[in-house]
Design an enzyme around this catalytic site. Sequence first.
Site, short mmCIF file in Angstrom:
data_model
loop_
_atom_site.label_atom_id
_atom_site.label_comp_id
_atom_site.label_asym_id
_atom_site.label_seq_id
_atom_site.Cartn_x
_atom_site.Cartn_y
_atom_site.Cartn_z
N LYS A 205 0.83 -1.21 0.00
CA LYS A 205 0.00 0.00 0.00
C LYS A 205 0.86 1.25 0.00
CE LYS A 205 0.69 0.93 4.55
NZ LYS A 205 0.99 2.19 5.27
N THR A 262 -4.06 5.10 3.48
CA THR A 262 -2.73 5.58 3.09
C THR A 262 -2.76 6.32 1.76
OG1 THR A 262 -1.83 3.65 4.22
CG2 THR A 262 -0.32 4.87 2.84
#
Length: 348
Positions: A205, A262
């Site tokens: 991520k 994120t």
Amino acid sequence: MAESAAQSPAPSRVVRSVTVLGAGSWGTTFAKILADAGRDVTMWARRPEVAHEITHEHVNSGYLPGITLPGNLRATSDAAEALEGADAVVLAVPSQSLRSNLERWRDLLPADTILVSLAKGVELGTLKRMSEVIGEVAGVPETSVVVVAGPNLAKEIAQGQPAAGVFACGDHERAVAVQEAAFTGYFRPYTNTDVVGSELGGACKNVIALSCGMAAGLGFGANTVATLITRGLAETGRLGVKLGADPMTFAGLAGVGDMVATCASPLSRNRTFGERIGKGETIEQAQQAVGGQVAEGVMSCRSIRDLAHRCGVDMPITDAMYRVCHEGRDPATVGAELLGRQQKPERM
């Protein structure tokens, strides 16, 4: 998939005393969670002045400005002092420095302590996940390492905003013990036995967040970011399944949860770093703008790309980030190349 805190059996092991090695923003926040849950928490800080500030002023102004830390949280710059008698040891240092740090701490670890990893990345060179590095250096089964994953933007959690995380471990008893130790009114931990999927979700991520930041820096909007998140999740899942992960993990907190937080939040160093690159800054300029630290995704795109190549897995967004960050390619040109790839059916 994960098991809720309410459903988990009472742990046969009880974690009362915890050491957190590392005093960055997430390490300090996790220490605060544990202290708020009633645990006796000692932090190790590399700089004595940071340890003094945490212990005596109850703040960590360099990493969590404006946050008051609990009175039952103290810090020291002496690793041996910090580790004495700990039921659990939390490793809260960056992924690429985890090995060298743990080599110094290895002989100080209490016998049969529970090792907990906050690091999200794949080690350069060896291409090992963090639990594999810890197992190798500490001489313990990697299945005994508890991995913390999920949408964990430190500032929001430190402020007491509601959040959740996943504690993954092959030894479910250890995961449940740490889960119980970190259960507060604002942080809800779940457990999972899929360490591979949880770790890869956390590592990949950061790379996808770089791409979302670059897209924003180039002036693109929500459709572009949503496309990158979705296709980034797909390539993460392909690599995970190839390495034995449960594909459903990527639909949970360690996968889509961490990815969305994120990739979408300005609090994410990786997204902010990518946005500056998209606006035309160099890696060095972007590094200075985020406090002198290189975003994890910059290093991880190299190791994850190498791991994908070794496994024969196609990860076009990761490869694109590698070309921007390590070959100096222009983000707009690389983006156009991504869009111009051969057409195909959507596959996860």
